[in-house]
Write a protein that holds these residues in place. Structure first.
Motif, mmCIF file in Angstrom:
data_model
loop_
_atom_site.group_PDB
_atom_site.id
_atom_site.type_symbol
_atom_site.label_atom_id
_atom_site.label_comp_id
_atom_site.label_asym_id
_atom_site.label_seq_id
_atom_site.Cartn_x
_atom_site.Cartn_y
_atom_site.Cartn_z
ATOM 1 N N ASP A 59 0.808 -1.224 0.000
ATOM 2 C CA ASP A 59 0.000 0.000 0.000
ATOM 3 C C ASP A 59 0.839 1.272 0.000
ATOM 4 O O ASP A 59 0.298 2.379 0.029
ATOM 5 C CB ASP A 59 -0.908 0.011 1.231
ATOM 6 N N ILE A 60 2.163 1.114 -0.016
ATOM 7 C CA ILE A 60 3.041 2.291 0.002
ATOM 8 C C ILE A 60 2.800 3.147 -1.240
ATOM 9 O O ILE A 60 2.810 2.659 -2.364
ATOM 10 C CB ILE A 60 4.520 1.864 0.068
ATOM 11 N N GLY A 61 2.563 4.437 -1.044
ATOM 12 C CA GLY A 61 2.406 5.377 -2.143
ATOM 13 C C GLY A 61 1.014 5.478 -2.713
ATOM 14 O O GLY A 61 0.801 6.229 -3.663
ATOM 15 N N LYS A 62 0.037 4.767 -2.138
ATOM 16 C CA LYS A 62 -1.312 4.816 -2.700
ATOM 17 C C LYS A 62 -2.073 6.068 -2.285
ATOM 18 O O LYS A 62 -2.853 6.612 -3.057
ATOM 19 C CB LYS A 62 -2.108 3.572 -2.280
ATOM 20 N N GLU A 63 -1.868 6.502 -1.038
ATOM 21 C CA GLU A 63 -2.610 7.654 -0.510
ATOM 22 C C GLU A 63 -1.734 8.902 -0.524
ATOM 23 O O GLU A 63 -0.508 8.814 -0.428
ATOM 24 C CB GLU A 63 -3.067 7.375 0.919
ATOM 25 N N PRO A 64 -2.365 10.091 -0.634
ATOM 26 C CA PRO A 64 -1.589 11.338 -0.504
ATOM 27 C C PRO A 64 -0.850 11.371 0.825
ATOM 28 O O PRO A 64 -1.381 10.929 1.851
ATOM 29 C CB PRO A 64 -2.674 12.426 -0.566
ATOM 30 N N THR A 65 0.357 11.878 0.830
ATOM 31 C CA THR A 65 1.182 11.886 2.041
ATOM 32 C C THR A 65 0.480 12.567 3.213
ATOM 33 O O THR A 65 0.458 12.058 4.322
ATOM 34 C CB THR A 65 2.513 12.614 1.769
ATOM 35 N N GLY A 66 -0.122 13.726 2.967
ATOM 36 C CA GLY A 66 -0.804 14.449 4.031
ATOM 37 C C GLY A 66 -1.947 13.655 4.621
ATOM 38 O O GLY A 66 -2.170 13.665 5.826
ATOM 39 N N LYS A 67 -2.687 12.922 3.775
ATOM 40 C CA LYS A 67 -3.821 12.128 4.258
ATOM 41 C C LYS A 67 -3.359 10.989 5.139
ATOM 42 O O LYS A 67 -3.970 10.684 6.163
ATOM 43 C CB LYS A 67 -4.601 11.590 3.057
ATOM 44 N N VAL A 68 -2.253 10.319 4.748
ATOM 45 C CA VAL A 68 -1.733 9.191 5.524
ATOM 46 C C VAL A 68 -1.371 9.621 6.935
ATOM 47 O O VAL A 68 -1.740 8.976 7.922
ATOM 48 C CB VAL A 68 -0.491 8.582 4.827
#
Length: 443
Positions: free
Chosen positions: A207-216
């Motif tokens: 799942d690395i890189g799937k979500e925006p950094t700020g959201k994670v």
């Protein structure tokens, strides 16, 4: 399977010697993207300056060198915008795909029609696409490791081999075909890389890189809204300082695609027996040396990091790199004193080979180490943005490199090469003296 991969990539890795398999997927993706970029870069100035009968646009050399500098500058500005959008709205993996598709369309546009209008459309698409691709592929490498993992510098050096694996083959391939089909080949390389990445990303990255950094990070804490800590501010200042320092390095290094290309074409003896070495092939020297030297440098950094003495500080490595790239230009000075700008005079091919060797050694002391530093020190909510800032230093350098290269057509190679060599050596010595205070900011 995805959960297992994610767990393996995110658990503390300091005691393990092997790199996670995701590193090699990113290696391959970057290799194909660099095949596309360096294939296009190797022929761009030659395409601009060649006559219409030769398949080019017939632009004068000074204008072509300036345009080349503007293009290579712009491809390092847009990662700031792409990094900002990714931090807030896009997952890194989606951004990589968007960028790859746009860049493929850019090369295809130049292939379709031999005109200045088609060239500008193609270059604009390449600039935009690179903004989404470049900062995010590099940041994903850092996501595979814990902050203090001793393998990080080695991992970025291995990743750098991927960059140069593609960069090595691209000039060799496009140098054997017309400019038109060289651009088509670059487009195909980009498409192949994207297919590979999208087929294997779930398997090797989880799942690395799937979500925006700020959201994670907002989901777990208030990191995305909290002000920067004093430690984070100091680290950000250190990144910005070194970003300014490496402008001098990239200004020197990026003469490869402009003034060094024209010097090789006009005044290097490219005849080996009955075979004339294509000018584009000189662009493969740097990636060839990278592939030879990168494993050695990776091992050196790893051994130093695990020794009692400890590794060289990042600013120390960069100071050494600046001095080395300057020495590369000093090697050319005797050749330039002999040839001047007279195309009738030629010098031995070894002058250019030794220059590229030293430039490559310098690059390994600066570029992969810098990527590792940014991924390690940047505050989480600014990770992609600061990677974009780091690359923006190359934007300034590439434009400056293009301007300096254009002056070789009026002032001559001697004045410009001497200036570049002297400035980088002096600045490198200054950085070596300031290494400790800068390292303190990095904490």
């Amino acid at each position: 399977m995805q959960a297992a991969v994610q767990h393996e990539n995110q658990q503390p890795n300091g005691s393990r010697k092997k790199h996670p398999p995701g590193l090699y997927l990113l290696f391959a993706t970057e290799a194909w993207e660099r095949f596309s970029y360096y294939g296009m870069r190797a022929i761009l100035v030659l395409y601009l300056t060649a006559t219409a009968a030769q398949g080019g646009l017939g632009v004068d050399k000074a204008t072509a060198l300036s345009l080349y500098g503007t293009f290579t500058s712009a491809v390092y500005i847009t990662p700031m915008i792409g990094g900002y959008l990714t931090d807030r709205f896009l997952g890194r993996r989606l951004a990589i795909t968007i960028g790859g598709v746009i860049m493929a369309l850019g090369n295809f546009s130049i292939f379709i029609h031999q005109s200045v209008a088609a060239l500008y459309i193609g270059l604009a698409l390449l600039i935009i696409g690179n903004g989404f691709f470049k900062p995010n592929i590099s940041t994903l490498v850092g996501d595979l490791y814990e902050e203090n993992d001793p393998r990080r510098d080695g991992a970025f050096t291995i990743f750098y081999m991927g960059i140069n694996f593609g960069a090595f083959f691209a000039p060799l391939v496009v140098g054997l075909m017309s400019y038109k089909y060289g651009f088509l080949t670059a487009a195909i390389g980009m498409v192949v890389g994207q297919i590979l990445f999208n087929l294997l990303a779930n398997r090797y990255l989880g799942d690395i890189g799937k979500e925006p950094t700020g959201k994670v990070h907002a989901a777990a804490s208030q990191t995305s809204t909290a002000p920067l800590t004093v430690r984070e501010k100091k680290r950000t200042v250190a990144i910005v300082i070194l970003a300014f320092v490496v402008i001098a390095f990239w200004t020197a290094f990026e003469q490869a695609g402009s003034s060094l290309t024209l010097y090789a074409q006009d005044q290097i003896n490219r005849q080996i027996g009955s075979f004339t070495v294509p000018t584009e092939w000189f662009q493969s020297l740097n990636p060839l040396f990278i592939m030879i030297l990168a494993p050695i440098m990776s091992l050196v950094w790893y051994k130093l990091g695990n020794s009692k003495r400890g590794d060289f500080k990042t600013p120390t490595k960069m100071g050494m790199g600046l001095v080395t790239v300057g020495l590369g230009f000093l090697i050319l000075i005797p050749a330039v004193m002999y040839t001047g700008n007279d195309p009738a005079l030629k010098v031995n091919i070894l002058f250019m080979i030794f220059t590229y060797f030293l430039h490559t050694l310098a690059e390994l002391m600066i570029s992969p180490v810098g990527l590792s530093m940014v991924s390690r020190l940047a505050p989480l909510k600014l990770a992609s943005l600061l990677m974009g800032v780091w690359m923006a230093s190359s934007a300034v350098a590439n434009k400056l490199a293009g301007v300096l290269a254009s002056y070789t057509q009026s002032l001559g190679y001697f004045d410009i090469f001497s200036l570049i060599g002297a400035v980088t050596i002096v600045l490198g010595i200054i950085v070596l003296f300031l290494s400790k205070p800068i390292a303190k900011l990095m904490d």
